[in-house]
Design a protein around this motif. Structure first.
Motif, PDB file in Angstrom:
ATOM      1  N   PHE A   1      -3.416  -8.285  21.959  1.00 36.17           N
ATOM      2  CA  PHE A   1      -2.151  -8.447  21.178  1.00 36.17           C
ATOM      3  C   PHE A   1      -1.520  -7.377  20.660  1.00 36.17           C
ATOM      4  O   PHE A   1      -0.735  -7.331  20.360  1.00 36.17           O
ATOM      5  N   CYS A   2      -2.438  -6.034  21.262  1.00 35.76           N
ATOM      6  CA  CYS A   2      -1.368  -4.911  20.881  1.00 35.76           C
ATOM      7  C   CYS A   2      -0.451  -4.428  22.100  1.00 35.76           C
ATOM      8  O   CYS A   2      -0.159  -3.147  22.121  1.00 35.76           O
TER       9      CYS A   2
ATOM     10  N   PRO B   1       6.808  -4.675  14.709  1.00 31.87           N
ATOM     11  CA  PRO B   1       7.541  -4.571  15.920  1.00 31.87           C
ATOM     12  C   PRO B   1       7.224  -3.750  16.856  1.00 31.87           C
ATOM     13  O   PRO B   1       7.499  -3.924  18.284  1.00 31.87           O
ATOM     14  N   THR B   2       6.508  -2.560  16.656  1.00 30.94           N
ATOM     15  CA  THR B   2       6.054  -1.628  17.479  1.00 30.94           C
ATOM     16  C   THR B   2       4.889  -2.020  18.539  1.00 30.94           C
ATOM     17  O   THR B   2       4.741  -1.606  19.625  1.00 30.94           O
ATOM     18  N   LEU B   3       4.385  -3.397  18.118  1.00 32.33           N
ATOM     19  CA  LEU B   3       3.450  -3.782  18.917  1.00 32.33           C
ATOM     20  C   LEU B   3       4.160  -4.794  19.783  1.00 32.33           C
ATOM     21  O   LEU B   3       3.075  -5.297  20.674  1.00 32.33           O
ATOM     22  N   ARG B   4       5.200  -5.288  19.780  1.00 28.72           N
ATOM     23  CA  ARG B   4       5.791  -6.338  20.788  1.00 28.72           C
ATOM     24  C   ARG B   4       7.167  -5.896  21.223  1.00 28.72           C
ATOM     25  O   ARG B   4       8.019  -6.566  21.013  1.00 28.72           O
ATOM     26  N   ALA B   5       7.449  -4.580  21.255  1.00 31.89           N
ATOM     27  CA  ALA B   5       8.792  -4.246  21.611  1.00 31.89           C
ATOM     28  C   ALA B   5       9.582  -5.220  22.616  1.00 31.89           C
ATOM     29  O   ALA B   5       8.727  -5.588  23.728  1.00 31.89           O
TER      30      ALA B   5
ATOM     31  N   LEU C   1      -0.433   3.603  16.181  1.00 31.59           N
ATOM     32  CA  LEU C   1      -0.963   4.543  16.822  1.00 31.59           C
ATOM     33  C   LEU C   1      -2.530   3.675  17.528  1.00 31.59           C
ATOM     34  O   LEU C   1      -3.080   3.209  16.440  1.00 31.59           O
ATOM     35  N   LEU C   2      -2.553   3.385  18.417  1.00 25.53           N
ATOM     36  CA  LEU C   2      -3.717   2.516  19.226  1.00 25.53           C
ATOM     37  C   LEU C   2      -4.690   3.497  19.696  1.00 25.53           C
ATOM     38  O   LEU C   2      -4.330   4.262  20.667  1.00 25.53           O
TER      39      LEU C   2
END
Length: 701
Positions: A518-519, A580-584, A641-642
């Motif tokens: 999901f990330c 949105p940063t997880l799904r650009a 941050l992942l």
């Protein structure tokens, strides 16, 4: 008994199929090589033939006739006369009743016996012989349909690709064990449109259900002899008709109602379609429809040996999409599902096969071109399984713009990283970034990569943490079928375990893989039941298991671990939806500065410094951090941050220094119940086999 005229009126060659106009029914069927085609009518049960007419006209290779006063509900089939000359590619046999390729609904089951073969089974001449027995009693019948439905204010959800979460679902397997439903509704579209089913899907964050094949199909003869069924349904008999066993009341309106209710909940409906082959197998297969109508047109035959079939699908035959009438049939089928059932998209089984021309796979093939120029189909969600079994059949990343593709490299990379394999960081980094190495060309977007850690084909997510080896004995093939390499680990015990440490590790690994999914940039796909700990007992090829091996056990959904896992999936979907940063929607290459010292994408080691070549080349590295940033909500800067720890020990990660970024701990996959909160230190302890996600916002001051 209905009274019929002595002969049919001429009718029209278009539309192909059986079309009711309120006054009668027009019948039209393609065959370039037949000498005559007869329309056979049956009583409502489909058991007794009551009339037979020659189609009186043939226009541009389409045979047609009109039956006045005929109405929906009329059962029918065809017989085709022509040469029986397998060596020349022709297998006409008027003794065999044939299903209309454009049939909208079927009644009756296929009754396997030697009579359904066009040749004499057991003859020393094999398929060069001819069987003259009538097959009508053994073959399903087509039914004339009125497809009208009150769609009211139904609107397609049209979910943007970057917000899409796909849920791969088998209509029958999803609800056969739903004890809260009436028995006759279990395993049908009626169960799918049950309000509780839809509510559960919505709560998980699902935006699209991808239904495994619902085209009318048959059970392979070799499976029937073993007491098994083709549960998956990749064995199509009719491309326009839904599987009759999925209709609890026999009405097309049941599926239409299911789609309308799913749409009302904002959930799209995608169909897994099998246009690459049919159920008629190779030259020793049955004569049920296409083979008897025009074998040389419908199938790709071996040049110089037209008795044989090109078998790039591994099923015995390949549909000849290079023929314009066959291509028309497939396009008409897709439009029919869109017009009649408001379907939102398609996933193409063995999609590389559909793109084959005489020289091999071609992203500019007639099939792809026909869809891409179509004003309706081109706007749907189109997903390809980008391989087949023929030469050069692996075509991941090579499909044309407008298509998404199942990314098995993503699945394998994620499984290998979390299994602890060496040299996985570079590969995982590419997959987390949307597989730009595969898809960043021809203006394609990250959504073109359909990411998954489990699908119907292979281990479930649960089994990928329970079993190191496949266990397909129930399939009756000596455990020789299915993939031998699943990149799975049993974490110490093969199968179920009462060892608490092993159970905890398995749970951590599952959550880590789901959090990774999901990330990641791309389109996440979840296999139905994976959020509930569904197991198939280690069977990684359960295509023939129409039983509790494949059916979701809803009783286990109430177990505490599985309730927690389901909530965890819903939380992941919400995080992806809200950040949105997880799904650009664009590929990120680290070339855009979002704010001072803050690029759109950057990679770090556990010390909080940029990854260097020596880090990437370290085969034993199992620690990785990914930071992404974007301008959102009209000017706010968001960063994520992942931090991934694929090792066997807990590790400290230093948060990379940035000016004015305020971080919140949003997710700890090792503890799904951990409450999000502000980060209290620049040092974060990431447990083994775990993912941590931080969300930051830039302080404008």
């Amino acid at each position: 008994m209905a009274r019929f005229p002595d002969r049919l009126e001429p009718g029209k060659p278009y539309p192909v199929g059986a079309t009711w106009d309120g006054l009668g029914v027009n019948f039209a069927v393609f065959s370039a090589h037949a000498d005559r085609i007869d329309l056979c009518l049956f009583d409502p049960s489909g058991r007794r033939q009551v009339a037979r007419f020659a189609l009186p006209e043939c226009t541009d290779e389409v045979w047609h006739g009109y039956l006045p006063d005929a109405k929906p509900g009329l059962a029918y089939g065809y017989r085709a006369e022509g040469p029986y000359d397998p060596k020349s590619g022709h297998r006409f046999n008027h003794h065999k009743l044939l299903v209309d390729p454009y049939a909208r609904r079927l009644i009756g089951d296929l009754k396997w016996s030697d009579v359904v073969y066009g040749y004499r089974a057991g003859s020393p001449r094999a398929d060069l012989s001819q069987d003259r027995r009538d097959s009508a009693a053994a073959v399903p019948k087509a039914v004339v349909c009125d497809t009208a439905f009150n769609w009211g204010e139904d609107r397609r959800p049209d979910t943007p690709w970057d917000r899409t979460v796909i849920y791969e679902l088998h209509v029958r397997g999803y609800s056969m064990r739903r004890e809260d439903l009436p028995p006759h509704e279990r395993g049908t579209f009626a169960a799918l449109c049950d309000a509780r089913s839809i509510e559960r899907l919505a709560k998980r964050g699902v935006t699209a259900v991808e239904l495994m094949p619902i085209h009318a199909s048959i059970d392979d003869h070799f499976l029937v002899k073993k007491g098994l069924r083709n549960h998956w349904g990749y064995n199509t008999l009719a491309f326009f008709a839904p599987q009759s066993t999925y209709l609890s009341d026999g009405s097309l309106a049941e599926l239409q109602t299911a789609v309308r209710r799913l749409h009302a909940a904002g959930i799209e409906v995608l169909l897994d379609v099998v246009y690459n082959h049919t159920c008629e197998s190779d030259e020793l297969g049955p004569t049920l429809s296409f083979r008897g109508l025009d074998n040389a047109s419908y199938y790709r035959l071996v040049p110089g040996d037209q008795r044989r079939y090109i078998n790039d699908t591994g099923t015995g035959n390949s549909v000849n999409l290079s023929h314009p009438r066959v291509l028309q049939m497939i396009m008409d089928s897709m439009r029919s599902w869109v017009d009649t059932f408001h379907i939102d998209g398609f996933r193409f089984d063995l999609g590389a096969n559909l793109g084959r021309e005489s020289a091999g796979f071609d992203p500019g093939s007639g099939f792809f071109d026909a869809i891409r120029q179509d004003p309706v189909l081109s706007r749907l969600k189109l997903i390809s399984e980008p391989w087949d079994l023929g030469p050069g059949g692996y075509q991941l990343g090579n499909h044309p713009a407008g298509f998404a593709e199942w990314n098995d490299k993503y699945r394998d990379s994620v499984r290998r990283f979390w299994r602890g394999d060496a040299q996985q960081c570079p590969e995982l980094a590419a997959r987390l970034a949307g597989s730009a190495d595969l898809f960043d060309h021809h203006k394609r977007r990250p959504w073109a990569s359909v990411n998954y850690v489990a699908s119907h084909d292979g281990f479930t997510l649960e089994d990928a943490t329970r079993y190191a080896e496949k266990h397909n004995e129930a399939n009756g093939e000596g455990n020789r079928d299915g993939h031998n390499e699943n990149f799975a680990s049993n974490w110490g015990v093969e199968g179920p375990s009462d060892d608490l440490a092993i159970r905890v590790l398995r749970g951590r690994t599952k959550r880590a893989m789901l959090a990774t999914l999901f990330c990641s940039l791309g389109t996440p796909m979840l296999l139905a039941g994976d959020e509930l700990g569904r197991t198939q007992g280690g069977n990684n090829n359960a295509y023939a298991q129409d039983n509790e091996i494949s059916w979701i056990d809803w009783g286990k959904a109430a177990e505490p671990d599985n309730r927690d896992l389901e909530r965890f999936v819903a939380r992941l979907a919400a995080l992806r939806r809200n950040h949105p940063t997880l799904r650009a929607s664009q590929f990120l290459h680290g070339r855009n500065e979002i704010a001072p010292n803050l690029q759109d994408i950057e990679w770090f080691n556990e010390e909080g410094t940029a990854m260097q070549p020596s880090h990437w080349q370290d085969p034993e590295r199992r620690l990785l951090a990914l930071r992404r940033a974007a301008i959102v909500n009209g000017g706010t800067v968001e960063a994520s941050l992942l931090m991934l720890n694929g090792s066997t020990a807990d590790h400290d990660f230093r948060v990379p220094s940035t000016n004015n970024l305020h971080w919140t701990l949003a997710l700890d996959s090792s503890d799904p119940n951990r409450v999000p909160g502000a980060l209290e230190s620049e040092i974060v302890r990431v447990p083994s086999h775990a993912v941590m996600l931080l969300i930051g916002q830039l302080n404008a001051s």
